[in-house]
Motif scaffolding. Structure first.
Motif, PDB file in Angstrom:
ATOM      1  N   PRO A 144       0.801  -1.221   0.000  1.00 56.15           N
ATOM      2  CA  PRO A 144       0.000   0.000   0.000  1.00 56.15           C
ATOM      3  C   PRO A 144       0.840   1.279   0.000  1.00 56.15           C
ATOM      4  O   PRO A 144       0.363   2.323  -0.440  1.00 56.15           O
ATOM      5  N   GLY A 145       2.069   1.226   0.489  1.00 58.79           N
ATOM      6  CA  GLY A 145       2.922   2.405   0.506  1.00 58.79           C
ATOM      7  C   GLY A 145       2.450   3.450   1.508  1.00 58.79           C
ATOM      8  O   GLY A 145       1.495   3.258   2.245  1.00 58.79           O
ATOM      9  N   LEU A 146       3.138   4.586   1.512  1.00 58.83           N
ATOM     10  CA  LEU A 146       2.798   5.662   2.443  1.00 58.83           C
ATOM     11  C   LEU A 146       1.467   6.317   2.096  1.00 58.83           C
ATOM     12  O   LEU A 146       0.755   6.793   2.964  1.00 58.83           O
ATOM     13  N   ASP A 147       1.141   6.351   0.810  1.00 59.76           N
ATOM     14  CA  ASP A 147      -0.130   6.947   0.380  1.00 59.76           C
ATOM     15  C   ASP A 147      -1.187   5.848   0.229  1.00 59.76           C
ATOM     16  O   ASP A 147      -1.868   5.740  -0.776  1.00 59.76           O
ATOM     17  N   ARG A 148      -1.322   5.084   1.277  1.00 55.69           N
ATOM     18  CA  ARG A 148      -2.188   3.902   1.344  1.00 55.69           C
ATOM     19  C   ARG A 148      -3.559   4.166   0.714  1.00 55.69           C
ATOM     20  O   ARG A 148      -4.260   5.089   1.088  1.00 55.69           O
ATOM     21  N   PRO A 149      -3.955   3.322  -0.251  1.00 51.90           N
ATOM     22  CA  PRO A 149      -5.293   3.462  -0.821  1.00 51.90           C
ATOM     23  C   PRO A 149      -6.356   2.995   0.179  1.00 51.90           C
ATOM     24  O   PRO A 149      -6.108   2.111   0.998  1.00 51.90           O
ATOM     25  N   LEU A 150      -7.514   3.606   0.099  1.00 51.62           N
ATOM     26  CA  LEU A 150      -8.637   3.264   0.971  1.00 51.62           C
ATOM     27  C   LEU A 150      -9.758   2.726   0.100  1.00 51.62           C
ATOM     28  O   LEU A 150     -10.230   3.422  -0.804  1.00 51.62           O
ATOM     29  N   PHE A 151     -10.172   1.499   0.344  1.00 57.03           N
ATOM     30  CA  PHE A 151     -11.183   0.839  -0.481  1.00 57.03           C
ATOM     31  C   PHE A 151     -12.483   0.565   0.264  1.00 57.03           C
ATOM     32  O   PHE A 151     -13.554   0.664  -0.315  1.00 57.03           O
ATOM     33  N   THR A 152     -12.399   0.171   1.518  1.00 53.48           N
ATOM     34  CA  THR A 152     -13.577  -0.317   2.242  1.00 53.48           C
ATOM     35  C   THR A 152     -13.931   0.617   3.403  1.00 53.48           C
ATOM     36  O   THR A 152     -13.086   1.415   3.851  1.00 53.48           O
ATOM     37  N   PRO A 153     -15.143   0.487   3.932  1.00 58.39           N
ATOM     38  CA  PRO A 153     -15.491   1.280   5.123  1.00 58.39           C
ATOM     39  C   PRO A 153     -14.511   1.063   6.284  1.00 58.39           C
ATOM     40  O   PRO A 153     -14.202   2.002   7.015  1.00 58.39           O
ATOM     41  N   GLU A 154     -14.002  -0.156   6.419  1.00 54.11           N
ATOM     42  CA  GLU A 154     -13.032  -0.443   7.482  1.00 54.11           C
ATOM     43  C   GLU A 154     -11.740   0.341   7.272  1.00 54.11           C
ATOM     44  O   GLU A 154     -11.142   0.829   8.230  1.00 54.11           O
ATOM     45  N   HIS A 155     -11.291   0.445   6.014  1.00 53.71           N
ATOM     46  CA  HIS A 155     -10.089   1.218   5.718  1.00 53.71           C
ATOM     47  C   HIS A 155     -10.298   2.683   6.093  1.00 53.71           C
ATOM     48  O   HIS A 155      -9.421   3.312   6.682  1.00 53.71           O
ATOM     49  N   PHE A 156     -11.465   3.224   5.737  1.00 57.71           N
ATOM     50  CA  PHE A 156     -11.764   4.614   6.083  1.00 57.71           C
ATOM     51  C   PHE A 156     -11.826   4.795   7.599  1.00 57.71           C
ATOM     52  O   PHE A 156     -11.321   5.784   8.128  1.00 57.71           O
ATOM     53  N   ALA A 157     -12.425   3.847   8.306  1.00 59.96           N
ATOM     54  CA  ALA A 157     -12.529   3.948   9.762  1.00 59.96           C
ATOM     55  C   ALA A 157     -11.149   4.005  10.411  1.00 59.96           C
ATOM     56  O   ALA A 157     -10.939   4.765  11.364  1.00 59.96           O
ATOM     57  N   ARG A 158     -10.200   3.243   9.882  1.00 62.42           N
ATOM     58  CA  ARG A 158      -8.830   3.262  10.424  1.00 62.42           C
ATOM     59  C   ARG A 158      -8.110   4.562  10.103  1.00 62.42           C
ATOM     60  O   ARG A 158      -7.128   4.901  10.751  1.00 62.42           O
ATOM     61  N   ALA A 159      -8.607   5.304   9.098  1.00 56.21           N
ATOM     62  CA  ALA A 159      -7.950   6.544   8.673  1.00 56.21           C
ATOM     63  C   ALA A 159      -8.555   7.797   9.304  1.00 56.21           C
ATOM     64  O   ALA A 159      -8.115   8.913   9.003  1.00 56.21           O
ATOM     65  N   VAL A 160      -9.544   7.641  10.190  1.00 61.55           N
ATOM     66  CA  VAL A 160     -10.136   8.817  10.842  1.00 61.55           C
ATOM     67  C   VAL A 160      -9.029   9.569  11.578  1.00 61.55           C
ATOM     68  O   VAL A 160      -8.206   8.979  12.267  1.00 61.55           O
ATOM     69  N   GLY A 161      -8.991  10.884  11.368  1.00 61.95           N
ATOM     70  CA  GLY A 161      -7.962  11.723  11.970  1.00 61.95           C
ATOM     71  C   GLY A 161      -6.795  11.986  11.040  1.00 61.95           C
ATOM     72  O   GLY A 161      -5.946  12.835  11.319  1.00 61.95           O
ATOM     73  N   GLU A 162      -6.733  11.277   9.915  1.00 66.42           N
ATOM     74  CA  GLU A 162      -5.644  11.438   8.954  1.00 66.42           C
ATOM     75  C   GLU A 162      -6.074  12.330   7.798  1.00 66.42           C
ATOM     76  O   GLU A 162      -7.263  12.481   7.503  1.00 66.42           O
ATOM     77  N   LYS A 163      -5.078  12.894   7.122  1.00 62.51           N
ATOM     78  CA  LYS A 163      -5.352  13.669   5.915  1.00 62.51           C
ATOM     79  C   LYS A 163      -5.565  12.681   4.766  1.00 62.51           C
ATOM     80  O   LYS A 163      -4.781  11.752   4.584  1.00 62.51           O
ATOM     81  N   VAL A 164      -6.649  12.891   4.014  1.00 63.80           N
ATOM     82  CA  VAL A 164      -6.981  12.002   2.918  1.00 63.80           C
ATOM     83  C   VAL A 164      -7.217  12.802   1.639  1.00 63.80           C
ATOM     84  O   VAL A 164      -7.564  13.983   1.682  1.00 63.80           O
ATOM     85  N   ASP A 165      -7.018  12.141   0.524  1.00 59.19           N
ATOM     86  CA  ASP A 165      -7.274  12.702  -0.801  1.00 59.19           C
ATOM     87  C   ASP A 165      -8.360  11.834  -1.426  1.00 59.19           C
ATOM     88  O   ASP A 165      -8.154  10.639  -1.625  1.00 59.19           O
TER      89      ASP A 165
END
Length: 151
Positions: free
Chosen positions: A80-101
């Motif tokens: 996934p690298g540093l700019d980890r792609p987000l595909f599922t609701p679970e991925h988004f939930a783990r990214a709460v608080g992070e900057k996303v594109d």
């Protein structure tokens, strides 16, 4: 997620999982007659080039036998690298608080691209703060999303 990507996930996830990795998601990128099928894999201890090569051989064999893609394509397996792609609701939930594109399939508020802090997940909506303003984006409208690495 597009129908073809979902079918590929269902076909390949058991093999990736049996090898000890998580299949984060699949992108099918089309460019004229040629396509790239990119699998993102992850592991708690990280992913090496050798891991990617091994998974590529295993899923390549399945794709050759099952033949779910009717046209010519190139298979890529990636971490996934540093700019980890987000595909599922679970991925988004783990990214709460992070900057996303986030790139939307259908424009909202006159735009398709949103880059800001993921504040929350509320049912099927992403709440993103950009310059002090909150935007609510329908998760089903997300075409592509990544974490923005902060250095």
């Amino acid at each position: 997620m597009a129908k073809q990507e979902q079918q590929l996930i269902e076909l390949l996830a058991p093999t990736v999982s049996a090898a000890g990795f998580e299949l984060l998601g699949i992108e099918v990128l089309r460019a004229g007659k040629h396509s790239t099928v990119r699998l993102y894999i992850d592991h708690p201890d990280g992913v090496t080039v050798e891991h990617c090569a091994n998974i590529s051989r295993e899923v390549g064999a399945i794709l050759d036998v099952e033949d779910p893609i009717s046209h010519e394509y190139m298979l890529e397996v990636s971490s996934p690298g540093l700019d980890r792609p987000l595909f599922t609701p679970e991925h988004f939930a783990r990214a709460v608080g992070e900057k996303v594109d986030v790139k939307l399939a259908i424009p909202q508020d006159g735009r398709r691209k949103f880059k800001g802090i993921l504040q929350a997940i509320e049912q099927d909506m992403l709440v993103i703060e950009i310059d002090g303003k909150q935007f609510r984006l329908l998760m089903d409208n997300v075409e592509k999303a990544n974490i923005v690495p902060v250095f």
